[in-house]
Design a protein around this motif. Structure first.
Motif, PDB file in Angstrom:
ATOM      1  N   GLU A   1       0.832  -1.208   0.000  1.00 52.61           N
ATOM      2  CA  GLU A   1       0.000   0.000   0.000  1.00 52.61           C
ATOM      3  C   GLU A   1       0.864   1.255   0.000  1.00 52.61           C
ATOM      4  N   ALA A   2       1.961   1.214   0.722  1.00 57.83           N
ATOM      5  CA  ALA A   2       2.852   2.374   0.761  1.00 57.83           C
ATOM      6  C   ALA A   2       3.458   2.642  -0.609  1.00 57.83           C
ATOM      7  N   VAL A   3       3.865   1.566  -1.299  1.00 56.36           N
ATOM      8  CA  VAL A   3       4.470   1.710  -2.623  1.00 56.36           C
ATOM      9  C   VAL A   3       3.439   2.208  -3.638  1.00 56.36           C
ATOM     10  N   MET A   4       2.193   1.734  -3.522  1.00 56.34           N
ATOM     11  CA  MET A   4       1.143   2.189  -4.441  1.00 56.34           C
ATOM     12  C   MET A   4       0.855   3.675  -4.259  1.00 56.34           C
ATOM     13  N   GLN A   5       0.828   4.130  -3.010  1.00 54.55           N
ATOM     14  CA  GLN A   5       0.521   5.528  -2.746  1.00 54.55           C
ATOM     15  C   GLN A   5       1.683   6.446  -3.089  1.00 54.55           C
ATOM     16  N   ASN A   6       2.882   5.943  -2.951  1.00 53.76           N
ATOM     17  CA  ASN A   6       4.064   6.766  -3.215  1.00 53.76           C
ATOM     18  C   ASN A   6       5.174   5.870  -3.741  1.00 53.76           C
ATOM     19  N   PRO A   7       5.235   5.635  -5.056  1.00 54.84           N
ATOM     20  CA  PRO A   7       6.251   4.739  -5.617  1.00 54.84           C
ATOM     21  C   PRO A   7       7.660   5.269  -5.380  1.00 54.84           C
ATOM     22  N   PRO A   8       8.636   4.369  -5.239  1.00 60.99           N
ATOM     23  CA  PRO A   8      10.028   4.801  -5.051  1.00 60.99           C
ATOM     24  C   PRO A   8      10.514   5.590  -6.258  1.00 60.99           C
ATOM     25  N   PRO A   9      11.308   6.631  -6.055  1.00 64.27           N
ATOM     26  CA  PRO A   9      11.840   7.404  -7.187  1.00 64.27           C
ATOM     27  C   PRO A   9      12.865   6.592  -7.975  1.00 64.27           C
ATOM     28  N   SER A  10      13.035   6.950  -9.235  1.00 65.80           N
ATOM     29  CA  SER A  10      14.024   6.275 -10.085  1.00 65.80           C
ATOM     30  C   SER A  10      15.393   6.916  -9.917  1.00 65.80           C
ATOM     31  N   ASP A  11      16.425   6.125 -10.125  1.00 64.07           N
ATOM     32  CA  ASP A  11      17.798   6.612 -10.089  1.00 64.07           C
ATOM     33  C   ASP A  11      18.472   6.180 -11.385  1.00 64.07           C
ATOM     34  N   LYS A  12      18.737   7.169 -12.275  1.00 67.45           N
ATOM     35  CA  LYS A  12      19.354   6.905 -13.587  1.00 67.45           C
ATOM     36  C   LYS A  12      18.556   5.866 -14.362  1.00 67.45           C
ATOM     37  N   GLY A  13      17.244   6.018 -14.311  1.00 67.10           N
ATOM     38  CA  GLY A  13      16.373   5.154 -15.070  1.00 67.10           C
ATOM     39  C   GLY A  13      16.066   3.820 -14.426  1.00 67.10           C
ATOM     40  N   LYS A  14      16.665   3.553 -13.273  1.00 68.13           N
ATOM     41  CA  LYS A  14      16.422   2.289 -12.592  1.00 68.13           C
ATOM     42  C   LYS A  14      15.606   2.543 -11.344  1.00 68.13           C
ATOM     43  N   LYS A  15      14.561   1.743 -11.129  1.00 68.19           N
ATOM     44  CA  LYS A  15      13.645   1.964 -10.016  1.00 68.19           C
ATOM     45  C   LYS A  15      13.805   0.864  -8.965  1.00 68.19           C
ATOM     46  N   LEU A  16      13.750   1.292  -7.705  1.00 66.12           N
ATOM     47  CA  LEU A  16      13.776   0.346  -6.589  1.00 66.12           C
ATOM     48  C   LEU A  16      12.495  -0.476  -6.575  1.00 66.12           C
ATOM     49  N   LYS A  17      12.645  -1.768  -6.416  1.00 69.60           N
ATOM     50  CA  LYS A  17      11.494  -2.663  -6.295  1.00 69.60           C
ATOM     51  C   LYS A  17      11.600  -3.438  -4.988  1.00 69.60           C
ATOM     52  N   ILE A  18      10.551  -3.315  -4.176  1.00 69.32           N
ATOM     53  CA  ILE A  18      10.500  -4.076  -2.921  1.00 69.32           C
ATOM     54  C   ILE A  18       9.704  -5.339  -3.201  1.00 69.32           C
ATOM     55  N   LEU A  19      10.394  -6.457  -3.219  1.00 69.75           N
ATOM     56  CA  LEU A  19       9.795  -7.713  -3.654  1.00 69.75           C
ATOM     57  C   LEU A  19       9.091  -8.447  -2.516  1.00 69.75           C
ATOM     58  N   TYR A  20       9.590  -8.273  -1.299  1.00 69.83           N
ATOM     59  CA  TYR A  20       9.048  -9.045  -0.182  1.00 69.83           C
ATOM     60  C   TYR A  20       9.507  -8.383   1.103  1.00 69.83           C
ATOM     61  N   ALA A  21       8.725  -8.508   2.158  1.00 73.88           N
ATOM     62  CA  ALA A  21       9.089  -7.903   3.440  1.00 73.88           C
ATOM     63  C   ALA A  21       8.685  -8.830   4.579  1.00 73.88           C
ATOM     64  N   VAL A  22       9.479  -8.829   5.644  1.00 74.12           N
ATOM     65  CA  VAL A  22       9.195  -9.664   6.810  1.00 74.12           C
ATOM     66  C   VAL A  22       9.811  -8.998   8.036  1.00 74.12           C
ATOM     67  N   GLN A  23       9.187  -9.159   9.187  1.00 76.04           N
ATOM     68  CA  GLN A  23       9.792  -8.642  10.413  1.00 76.04           C
ATOM     69  C   GLN A  23      10.815  -9.642  10.913  1.00 76.04           C
ATOM     70  N   GLY A  24      12.064  -9.180  11.031  1.00 75.65           N
ATOM     71  CA  GLY A  24      13.140 -10.079  11.415  1.00 75.65           C
ATOM     72  C   GLY A  24      13.312 -10.228  12.910  1.00 75.65           C
ATOM     73  N   SER A  25      13.029  -9.163  13.679  1.00 76.95           N
ATOM     74  CA  SER A  25      13.243  -9.229  15.122  1.00 76.95           C
ATOM     75  C   SER A  25      12.476  -8.097  15.800  1.00 76.95           C
ATOM     76  N   VAL A  26      12.511  -8.132  17.131  1.00 79.33           N
ATOM     77  CA  VAL A  26      11.910  -7.079  17.937  1.00 79.33           C
ATOM     78  C   VAL A  26      12.994  -6.452  18.819  1.00 79.33           C
ATOM     79  N   ALA A  27      12.627  -5.404  19.518  1.00 75.75           N
ATOM     80  CA  ALA A  27      13.507  -4.721  20.483  1.00 75.75           C
ATOM     81  C   ALA A  27      14.838  -4.287  19.882  1.00 75.75           C
ATOM     82  N   PRO A  28      14.856  -3.390  18.901  1.00 76.68           N
ATOM     83  CA  PRO A  28      13.700  -2.702  18.334  1.00 76.68           C
ATOM     84  C   PRO A  28      13.084  -3.481  17.178  1.00 76.68           C
ATOM     85  N   PRO A  29      11.840  -3.134  16.793  1.00 78.78           N
ATOM     86  CA  PRO A  29      11.217  -3.789  15.632  1.00 78.78           C
ATOM     87  C   PRO A  29      12.081  -3.581  14.386  1.00 78.78           C
TER      88      PRO A  29
END
Length: 440
Positions: free
Chosen positions: A367-395
């Motif tokens: 949802e974050a990417v849809m509302q505000n896509p990552p900017p391009s750098d020299k024609g190449k765009k960042l793509k976030i393929l997958y996300a997971v919480q790795g640990s806590v304290a801190p999150p």
């Protein structure tokens, strides 16, 4: 039930702190030739042959009023004796029986605590040349000869200690306790706050900067919840540290932050935010600790209906890197709003340990990417393929991306704001770790 307690007492400069460090096998107590270095009670957990106990180092007991601290140090030692299950009374074998030794012995004989008389600084354990039998006149039984500095005979001493400890106390650990480090510059009211939270004079309180030199662990139970308060020495700028003892205190304060869960960063309302405040709380932020900003001496500020708001705005501007930290305005001296601190501690500790499901994390990122896509750098765009919480304290969230170098700090800050607006995370840092992963 808490661990059994062993207190080390004696007059100044007989080697109490050296013995303390030898038993816990770490340099925690300050050791200097200057008498009176150890002022407050210093707590640390120790273990011998599978038996755990809490060891307390105390300041040297004096009965003549040498300075303004003498009576307070003596009171702290007496409190330690009253708490202890076993008392180690340390004397200097080389110096022989001192008049103060006799006065301390009289106090101990009146207590109902098991006492082990420890003759320290013994250099020759030859039975025919033992110099410590004169200590029998103290009326506390046979002295146990040791050399704390060299570690000689300390094993036999610990065997005696363990043999005297009560067997019905549970040696449970402190994993469930929330560890709270009280930090800040000298003279902002840290010890006063700890005493207000405890409702007793558990640590020495003084208006002389640098009074508290040791970081003290204080166990407290409140509404069926367990806490450990760590009262730290005020940290000063390096150029102002003149005594070796104070230098050790700064290191110890940083270590106290290292082992804490929640940091109460105390600020002086009469002085505002200083550069040293930024350095201290910056260290806590770097270590990923939950943070509450405690503005003390609020009773000394002339106020109108906008005063707190203006203070908040100034603090947020000066400490922009911890916008997430809640503030509370108190007077540690009058105890105003002090009772609200534990509520904030519980709140930020819960956020510090918050764990989100993988599906929730991925949905939020999409949802974050849809509302505000990552900017391009020299024609190449960042793509976030997958996300997971790795640990806590801190999150901490792991983002699998096509190229980690394409992540701009401003977009990472945007993602952090999205997570905070959705789940709060007030009082705790959020970390993102980027991992490269090709799209399958």
């Amino acid at each position: 039930m808490p661990k059994p307690i062993v207190a080390i007492v004696g007059r100044p400069n007989v080697g109490k702190s050296t013995l303390f460090n030898r038993i816990i096998q770490a340099r925690v107590a300050i050791v200097e030739d200057e008498p009176g270095i150890t002022r407050d009670r210093l707590y640390f957990d120790a273990e011998w042959n599978g038996t755990e106990f809490t060891l307390i180092d105390t300041g040297g007991i004096e009965f003549k009023e040498i300075d303004r601290f003498t009576a307070q140090v003596r009171k702290q030692a007496e409190l330690a004796i009253s708490e202890a299950d076993v008392v180690l009374f340390v004397v200097d074998a080389r110096a022989g029986v001192h008049p103060t030794d006799k006065e301390v012995a009289a106090v101990l004989r009146r207590s109902d605590k098991p006492v082990i008389l420890v003759a320290n600084k013994v250099e020759n354990f030859d039975a025919s040349k033992i110099p410590y039998y004169e200590f029998y006149e103290l009326g506390l039984g046979e002295p146990v000869p040791v050399s704390a500095a060299e570690g000689l005979n300390t094993g036999d001493l610990l065997d005696k200690v363990v043999g005297l400890l009560p067997k019905n106390k549970d040696n449970n650990n402190d994993e469930d306790a929330v560890k709270i480090a009280v930090i800040g510059r000298p003279n902002v009211g840290k010890s006063t706050l700890v005493n207000s939270l405890l409702g007793e004079e558990r640590v020495i309180v003084s208006d002389i900067p640098g009074t508290t030199r040791d970081a003290i662990d204080i166990h407290i139970k409140r509404e069926e919840k367990h806490y450990i308060l760590i009262d730290t020495a005020g940290m000063r700028r390096r150029k102002r540290i003149e005594m070796a003892a104070e230098r050790y205190s700064v290191i110890r304060s940083l270590r106290a932050i290292d082992r804490s869960d929640v940091v109460l960063m105390m600020l002086d309302a009469t002085e505002g935010v200083t550069e040293q405040d930024k350095r201290i709380v910056g260290y806590a932020e770097e270590k990923g600790k939950a943070i509450v900003l405690v503005i003390n001496k609020w009773d000394l500020i002339e106020k109108d209906d906008k005063t707190m708001q203006r203070f908040d705005e100034d603090i947020r501007e000066e400490l922009a890197f911890i916008q997430y930290a809640p503030t509370i305005y108190i007077s540690a001296l009058t105890k105003k709003r002090v009772n609200k601190i534990f509520e904030l501690v519980d709140f930020v500790a819960e956020n510090h340990s918050m764990r989100l499901s993988t599906s929730s994390v991925n949905q939020l990122v999409r949802e974050a990417v849809m509302q505000n896509p990552p900017p391009s750098d020299k024609g190449k765009k960042l793509k976030i393929l997958y996300a997971v919480q790795g640990s806590v304290a801190p999150p901490t969230f792991i983002l699998f991306v096509n190229d980690p170098d394409l992540m701009h700090f401003s977009y990472e800050r945007y993602l952090e704001n999205v997570f905070r607006s959705s789940y709060g995370f007030e009082g705790t840092p959020i970390r993102f770790v980027l991992r490269k992963r090709e799209r399958e």
